[in-house]
Write a protein that holds these residues in place. Structure first.
Motif, PDB file in Angstrom:
ATOM      1  N   GLY A 175      49.427  42.513  36.922  1.00 18.97           N
ATOM      2  CA  GLY A 175      48.192  43.035  37.503  1.00 18.97           C
ATOM      3  C   GLY A 175      47.121  42.021  37.817  1.00 18.97           C
ATOM      4  N   THR A 176      47.436  40.727  37.847  1.00 15.91           N
ATOM      5  CA  THR A 176      46.400  39.730  38.097  1.00 15.91           C
ATOM      6  C   THR A 176      46.752  38.822  39.270  1.00 15.91           C
ATOM      7  OG1 THR A 176      47.412  38.210  36.500  1.00 15.91           O
ATOM      8  CG2 THR A 176      45.640  39.629  35.688  1.00 15.91           C
ATOM      9  N   HIS A 177      45.694  38.262  39.843  1.00 10.79           N
ATOM     10  CA  HIS A 177      45.821  37.162  40.784  1.00 10.79           C
ATOM     11  C   HIS A 177      45.602  35.866  40.011  1.00 10.79           C
ATOM     12  CE1 HIS A 177      46.100  39.430  44.490  1.00 10.79           C
ATOM     13  NE2 HIS A 177      45.066  40.168  44.136  1.00 10.79           N
ATOM     14  N   CYS A 178      45.992  34.763  40.612  1.00  9.53           N
ATOM     15  CA  CYS A 178      45.709  33.483  39.974  1.00  9.53           C
ATOM     16  C   CYS A 178      45.254  32.474  41.014  1.00  9.53           C
ATOM     17  CB  CYS A 178      46.910  32.953  39.201  1.00  9.53           C
ATOM     18  SG  CYS A 178      48.115  32.073  40.209  1.00  9.53           S
ATOM     19  N   ALA A 179      44.506  31.480  40.537  1.00 13.54           N
ATOM     20  CA  ALA A 179      44.105  30.327  41.343  1.00 13.54           C
ATOM     21  C   ALA A 179      44.422  29.097  40.511  1.00 13.54           C
ATOM     22  CB  ALA A 179      42.623  30.384  41.682  1.00 13.54           C
TER      23      ALA A 179
ATOM     24  N   LEU B  44      44.639  26.429  35.715  1.00 13.86           N
ATOM     25  CA  LEU B  44      45.029  27.710  36.303  1.00 13.86           C
ATOM     26  C   LEU B  44      44.244  28.820  35.615  1.00 13.86           C
ATOM     27  CD1 LEU B  44      48.500  29.026  37.297  1.00 13.86           C
ATOM     28  CD2 LEU B  44      47.080  30.417  35.790  1.00 13.86           C
ATOM     29  N   TYR B  45      43.709  29.737  36.416  1.00 13.53           N
ATOM     30  CA  TYR B  45      42.964  30.881  35.887  1.00 13.53           C
ATOM     31  C   TYR B  45      43.461  32.165  36.542  1.00 13.53           C
ATOM     32  CZ  TYR B  45      39.750  27.757  33.535  1.00 13.53           C
ATOM     33  OH  TYR B  45      39.217  26.805  32.693  1.00 13.53           O
ATOM     34  N   GLU B  46      43.424  33.240  35.758  1.00 14.08           N
ATOM     35  CA  GLU B  46      43.869  34.548  36.243  1.00 14.08           C
ATOM     36  C   GLU B  46      42.744  35.564  36.146  1.00 14.08           C
ATOM     37  OE1 GLU B  46      48.090  35.725  35.140  1.00 14.08           O
ATOM     38  OE2 GLU B  46      47.624  34.281  33.548  1.00 14.08           O
ATOM     39  N   ASP B  47      42.798  36.549  37.023  1.00 14.21           N
ATOM     40  CA  ASP B  47      41.830  37.643  36.981  1.00 14.21           C
ATOM     41  C   ASP B  47      42.363  38.771  37.845  1.00 14.21           C
ATOM     42  OD1 ASP B  47      38.637  37.857  36.119  1.00 14.21           O
ATOM     43  OD2 ASP B  47      39.177  39.189  37.771  1.00 14.21           O
ATOM     44  N   ILE B  48      41.899  39.975  37.575  1.00 14.81           N
ATOM     45  CA  ILE B  48      42.295  41.118  38.390  1.00 14.81           C
ATOM     46  C   ILE B  48      41.750  40.977  39.813  1.00 14.81           C
ATOM     47  CG2 ILE B  48      40.312  42.595  37.831  1.00 14.81           C
ATOM     48  CD1 ILE B  48      42.393  44.929  37.640  1.00 14.81           C
TER      49      ILE B  48
ATOM     50  N   LEU C  52      46.744  29.708  45.683  1.00 10.13           N
ATOM     51  CA  LEU C  52      46.361  31.082  45.364  1.00 10.13           C
ATOM     52  C   LEU C  52      47.575  31.996  45.400  1.00 10.13           C
ATOM     53  CD1 LEU C  52      43.245  31.391  47.723  1.00 10.13           C
ATOM     54  CD2 LEU C  52      43.249  30.669  45.318  1.00 10.13           C
ATOM     55  N   SER C  53      47.568  32.991  44.530  1.00  8.36           N
ATOM     56  CA  SER C  53      48.629  34.000  44.568  1.00  8.36           C
ATOM     57  C   SER C  53      48.314  35.099  45.567  1.00  8.36           C
ATOM     58  CB  SER C  53      48.805  34.623  43.174  1.00  8.36           C
ATOM     59  OG  SER C  53      47.632  35.331  42.805  1.00  8.36           O
ATOM     60  N   SER C  54      47.123  35.058  46.157  1.00  9.74           N
ATOM     61  CA  SER C  54      46.634  36.137  47.016  1.00  9.74           C
ATOM     62  C   SER C  54      46.673  35.739  48.481  1.00  9.74           C
ATOM     63  CB  SER C  54      45.194  36.462  46.621  1.00  9.74           C
ATOM     64  OG  SER C  54      44.369  35.315  46.836  1.00  9.74           O
TER      65      SER C  54
END
Length: 283
Positions: A174-178, A190-194, A221-223
């Protein structure tokens, strides 16, 4: 991994016609309120405050770097020296979600300007030309314009290893990451957040990145890539932005204006370059 970022919940899983009751790990989403307080350092007095500069939904954890990254990306702060203190509001019942940020008085006009021009992410009817001009007024670091320093194989390695480093995503999906890499493909942070914007703010506000990002570092980015994502990278001085998802037209236009390399649809040893191919090499 921050335990507050994941919560166990009950669910019923259906497979064919069979029902099974079980527990699942789900990413946490909670509101974050940012209150800005502006200090006259010479007189040591508060000159003004903005009670709700921003209220956003985020995954709890790394709130301080999220706030710093947001303020930096919005042009409110120019360096970490502009930040006097960041702390939770201990007088609030929801103190974990209410943060007080004390800034130097020089930041006040920039904060008001940022707040008055702030538009919800991915909204309609935005004038691309006006947005890009506003970014020029806000200021950005000069990007590194050297050519032929990032190999195609290095890009493939960065992208292929991204999912294995996403701890919260591996549990919840459920998260994206950068993530930040150097030009050799070595992971730096690396950081993750919804929220995808939040993940990038956390990355750019971290000690590993803020005021230390090298022109030849790479953000992955994962997005997808929207204008706001390119904007944040431009302000940081990083020259290459790679994403698993698609870019928007306005994101590409901003990249062209500031000569940022934009790579999208990066997966399965393939990707598409929308601007800045001169930085790549096939060696």
């Amino acid at each position: 991994m921050n335990i507050k970022a994941v919560k166990h919940v009950n669910k019923i899983k259906v497979k064919n016609t069979a029902l099974s009751r079980m527990q699942d790990r789900v990413v946490v989403e909670a509101p974050l309120q940012i209150e800005l307080i502006f200090i006259d350092c010479l007189r040591n007095v508060v000159i003004e405050s903005i009670a709700s500069y921003a209220i956003m939904m985020r995954t709890p954890g790394d709130d301080q770097v999220l706030i710093i990254g947001l303020l930096y990306g919005q042009g409110v702060i120019k360096s970490i020296d502009d930040v006097i203190e960041i702390c939770r509001d201990e007088h609030e019942d929801s103190k974990e979600n209410h943060w007080l940020v004390s800034l130097k008085s020089d930041c006040l006009s920039r904060a008001k300007s940022s707040q008055s021009t702030h538009t919800s992410y991915s909204s309609c009817g935005i004038c691309g030309t006006s947005f890009i001009k506003a970014l020029e007024i806000k200021g950005s670091h000069a990007v590194d314009n050297d050519t032929h320093w990032l190999s195609i194989n290095t890009i493939h390695r960065m992208v292929s290893g991204l999912s294995s480093r996403q701890d919260i995503f591996s549990q919840t999906g459920g998260t994206h990451c950068a993530a930040l890499f150097n030009q050799e493909g070595k992971p730096i942070a690396l950081y993750e957040d919804i929220g995808r914007h939040n993940a990038l703010d956390k990355l750019l506000g971290s000690r590993q990145t803020f005021n230390n990002a090298h022109g030849k570092d790479v953000v992955v980015l994962s997005s997808r890539i929207s204008y706001e994502m390119v904007q944040k990278v431009i302000v940081s001085g990083i020259s290459v932005l790679i994403a698993i998802g698609a870019p928007s037209v306005l994101a590409i236009q901003a990249a062209q204006r500031f000569n940022i390399t934009v790579i999208a649809f990066a997966r399965d040893n393939s990707f598409s370059i929308y601007h800045g191919e001169s930085r790549l090499t096939d060696k």
